[in-house]
Design a protein around this motif. Structure first.
Motif, PDB file in Angstrom:
ATOM      1  N   GLY A   1       3.099   4.912   6.268  1.00  9.50           N
ATOM      2  CA  GLY A   1       3.636   5.278   4.966  1.00  9.50           C
ATOM      3  C   GLY A   1       4.277   6.643   4.935  1.00  9.50           C
ATOM      4  N   SER A   2       3.921   7.439   3.945  1.00 11.73           N
ATOM      5  CA  SER A   2       4.495   8.773   3.738  1.00 11.73           C
ATOM      6  C   SER A   2       4.234   9.712   4.895  1.00 11.73           C
ATOM      7  N   GLU A   3       3.185   9.422   5.696  1.00 15.31           N
ATOM      8  CA  GLU A   3       2.855  10.290   6.832  1.00 15.31           C
ATOM      9  C   GLU A   3       3.968  10.307   7.887  1.00 15.31           C
ATOM     10  N   LEU A   4       4.751   9.255   7.929  1.00 13.93           N
ATOM     11  CA  LEU A   4       5.818   9.159   8.926  1.00 13.93           C
ATOM     12  C   LEU A   4       6.921  10.177   8.663  1.00 13.93           C
ATOM     13  N   ASN A   5       6.937  10.744   7.465  1.00 13.20           N
ATOM     14  CA  ASN A   5       7.943  11.757   7.115  1.00 13.20           C
ATOM     15  C   ASN A   5       7.472  13.178   7.411  1.00 13.20           C
ATOM     16  N   ASP A   6       6.192  13.312   7.778  1.00  9.75           N
ATOM     17  CA  ASP A   6       5.632  14.657   8.036  1.00  9.75           C
ATOM     18  C   ASP A   6       6.116  15.219   9.368  1.00  9.75           C
TER      19      ASP A   6
ATOM     20  N   ARG B   1       3.629  -6.617   6.151  1.00 11.37           N
ATOM     21  CA  ARG B   1       2.762  -5.576   5.583  1.00 11.37           C
ATOM     22  C   ARG B   1       1.709  -5.102   6.586  1.00 11.37           C
ATOM     23  N   ILE B   2       1.469  -5.906   7.633  1.00 12.28           N
ATOM     24  CA  ILE B   2       0.499  -5.541   8.654  1.00 12.28           C
ATOM     25  C   ILE B   2       1.175  -4.852   9.824  1.00 12.28           C
ATOM     26  N   LYS B   3       2.280  -5.392  10.282  1.00 17.96           N
ATOM     27  CA  LYS B   3       2.863  -4.885  11.525  1.00 17.96           C
ATOM     28  C   LYS B   3       3.735  -3.657  11.350  1.00 17.96           C
ATOM     29  N   ARG B   4       4.128  -3.324  10.119  1.00 20.11           N
ATOM     30  CA  ARG B   4       5.038  -2.211   9.884  1.00 20.11           C
ATOM     31  C   ARG B   4       4.310  -0.975   9.344  1.00 20.11           C
ATOM     32  N   PRO B   5       4.232   0.104  10.124  1.00 16.63           N
ATOM     33  CA  PRO B   5       3.567   1.323   9.660  1.00 16.63           C
ATOM     34  C   PRO B   5       4.184   1.893   8.390  1.00 16.63           C
ATOM     35  N   GLU B   6       5.493   1.766   8.227  1.00 19.39           N
ATOM     36  CA  GLU B   6       6.146   2.333   7.053  1.00 19.39           C
ATOM     37  C   GLU B   6       5.704   1.643   5.758  1.00 19.39           C
TER      38      GLU B   6
ATOM     39  N   GLU C   1       3.896  -2.873  18.895  1.00 19.52           N
ATOM     40  CA  GLU C   1       5.111  -2.201  19.358  1.00 19.52           C
ATOM     41  C   GLU C   1       5.681  -1.223  18.341  1.00 19.52           C
ATOM     42  N   TYR C   2       5.233  -1.329  17.087  1.00 21.02           N
ATOM     43  CA  TYR C   2       5.716  -0.426  16.042  1.00 21.02           C
ATOM     44  C   TYR C   2       4.800   0.781  15.841  1.00 21.02           C
ATOM     45  N   GLY C   3       3.646   0.769  16.505  1.00 18.61           N
ATOM     46  CA  GLY C   3       2.709   1.872  16.379  1.00 18.61           C
ATOM     47  C   GLY C   3       1.609   1.655  15.365  1.00 18.61           C
ATOM     48  N   ALA C   4       1.520   0.438  14.813  1.00 19.40           N
ATOM     49  CA  ALA C   4       0.441   0.123  13.864  1.00 19.40           C
ATOM     50  C   ALA C   4      -0.793  -0.339  14.626  1.00 19.40           C
TER      51      ALA C   4
ATOM     52  N   THR D   1       0.807  -1.226   0.000  1.00 17.66           N
ATOM     53  CA  THR D   1       0.000   0.000   0.000  1.00 17.66           C
ATOM     54  C   THR D   1       0.838   1.273   0.000  1.00 17.66           C
ATOM     55  N   SER D   2       1.936   1.277   0.730  1.00 19.32           N
ATOM     56  CA  SER D   2       2.750   2.490   0.827  1.00 19.32           C
ATOM     57  C   SER D   2       3.358   2.894  -0.508  1.00 19.32           C
ATOM     58  N   LEU D   3       3.370   1.980  -1.486  1.00 19.49           N
ATOM     59  CA  LEU D   3       3.945   2.272  -2.807  1.00 19.49           C
ATOM     60  C   LEU D   3       2.884   2.533  -3.875  1.00 19.49           C
ATOM     61  N   HIS D   4       1.620   2.363  -3.542  1.00 17.76           N
ATOM     62  CA  HIS D   4       0.560   2.513  -4.532  1.00 17.76           C
ATOM     63  C   HIS D   4       0.596   3.881  -5.221  1.00 17.76           C
ATOM     64  N   HIS D   5       0.728   4.935  -4.424  1.00 18.37           N
ATOM     65  CA  HIS D   5       0.725   6.289  -4.982  1.00 18.37           C
ATOM     66  C   HIS D   5       1.791   6.442  -6.052  1.00 18.37           C
ATOM     67  N   ASP D   6       3.020   6.124  -5.719  1.00 18.24           N
ATOM     68  CA  ASP D   6       4.129   6.326  -6.649  1.00 18.24           C
ATOM     69  C   ASP D   6       3.991   5.449  -7.885  1.00 18.24           C
ATOM     70  N   HIS D   7       3.561   4.228  -7.726  1.00 22.50           N
ATOM     71  CA  HIS D   7       3.428   3.327  -8.867  1.00 22.50           C
ATOM     72  C   HIS D   7       2.296   3.752  -9.793  1.00 22.50           C
ATOM     73  N   MET D   8       1.195   4.218  -9.222  1.00 25.03           N
ATOM     74  CA  MET D   8       0.104   4.698 -10.076  1.00 25.03           C
ATOM     75  C   MET D   8       0.495   5.974 -10.803  1.00 25.03           C
ATOM     76  N   VAL D   9       1.165   6.861 -10.111  1.00 24.31           N
ATOM     77  CA  VAL D   9       1.602   8.112 -10.747  1.00 24.31           C
ATOM     78  C   VAL D   9       2.501   7.813 -11.944  1.00 24.31           C
TER      79      VAL D   9
END
Length: 336
Positions: A331-336, A166-171, A208-211, A79-87
């Motif tokens: 995903g990208s929100e972690l960079n905000d 893909r479930i446990k990692r917020p990134e 523990e990862y925040g997801a 999911t975190s790559l969907h935006h870039d791949h669709m663009v």
């Protein structure tokens, strides 16, 4: 001589389990062909192409996007790559059908859909339940008025998947919300024909990862339909969806993959079953979204009727709001 059929060339990026299901679907759909697949792992792409009889395999997504023979790109990456791949696909003038969730959040989706509109190219979210015939069956039962108006809806979905990366990692866009909560949410919204939601409240448990690994979601529609949902990545739930009306209820056995609809009518305090409808797919269940995308592209449309751009943005807005309540970034929100 029979009429020549012009095959519709489908390409898949990402070669995981969901990609395999779509590849099987394409192969079982007479008017479509699996034209190309791509993975950043060359061996994986070649093995996937061999298993599912794809004409071409690529170890570069850009190489696939540059292939003029592609009619549709099915995005089956994380999911975190969907935006870039669709663009990138849209920049190469390739229509896209993207596995749910469409993007990490509404902001990303708006950027993708803006580009699709500017270039007049098809882009849609592939959440299969939105495209299934069962949706129209339920709407027809409600619209008949026999059971009165909808008063409340409950739905749940739980799978033991919390250990998956893909479930446990917020990134990676992880958590329950975008992977499984999206199904009960869509189930409820389809039942009320995407009526405006005016109130939301909920709770979640994080790993523990925040997801978010499980959560409750309560909503109220503009007309007063009360909606109560939950999702859990640490247990197998009964996955049922219940639509309660003034004079009866509609039960769906699985909001992720429905196979049975049962309809009950109330007679004072007695409950009488008045219908039982079995649901079967022609192929895997992905054929509905695939064929609708084909029809839309061939008709020059840039969105799917069953899952419009507005529908996708609305669902993402709801999920954004819940994650904001929970304090969950992905995903990208972690960079905000």
């Amino acid at each position: 001589m029979g009429e020549n059929i012009v095959m519709f060339n489908v390409a898949i990026i990402g070669c995981g389990n969901i990609a395999a299901k779509m590849a099987k679907t394409v192969n079982e759909t007479e008017v479509c062909t699996l034209y190309a697949v791509a993975s950043r792992d060359k061996k994986k792409a070649e093995e996937f192409a061999s298993e599912f009889n794809a004409s071409k395999s690529y170890s570069s997504y850009d190489d696939l996007f540059n292939d003029n023979g592609v009619d549709l790109v099915y995005v089956a990456t994380i999911t975190s790559l969907h935006h870039d791949h669709m663009v990138e696909a849209l920049k190469h003038n390739k229509p896209v059908l993207c596995e749910k969730s469409f993007c990490v959040n509404r902001k990303e989706a708006e950027e993708v859909l803006k580009l699709a509109k500017e270039k007049n190219i098809f882009a849609a979210e592939a959440i299969w339940t939105r495209y299934m015939p069962y949706r129209k069956i339920i709407n027809a039962i409600v619209d008949s008025g026999t059971l009165g108006k909808i008063t409340s809806i409950t739905a749940n979905l739980g799978y033991t998947i919390s250990n998956k990366e893909r479930i446990k990692r917020p990134e990676l866009g992880g958590g329950a919300m975008l992977d499984i909560s999206v199904y009960p949410i869509n189930f409820a919204l389809m039942a009320i024909k995407d009526e405006e939601i005016v109130h939301k409240s909920g709770l979640c448990v994080k790993n523990e990862y925040g997801a978010d690994i499980r959560e409750t979601m309560d909503m109220l529609s503009k007309s007063g339909v009360a909606i109560s949902l939950f999702a859990d990545t640490e247990t197998l739930s009964d996955r049922r969806g219940m639509i309660y009306l003034e004079r009866g209820r509609i039960e769906v056995d699985n909001v992720n993959d429905p196979s049975l609809i049962e309809v009950f009518k109330f007679n004072n305090r007695d409950v009488i079953k008045i219908d039982s409808i079995e649901l079967k797919h022609v192929s895997t269940g992905f054929e509905y979204e695939l064929l609708e995308a084909k029809r839309a592209i061939e008709s020059g449309k840039i969105e799917a009727e069953s899952m419009s751009h507005e529908d996708t943005l609305n669902v993402l807005s709801i999920m954004d709001d819940f994650r904001k309540m929970y304090g969950v970034k992905i995903g990208s929100e972690l960079n905000d």
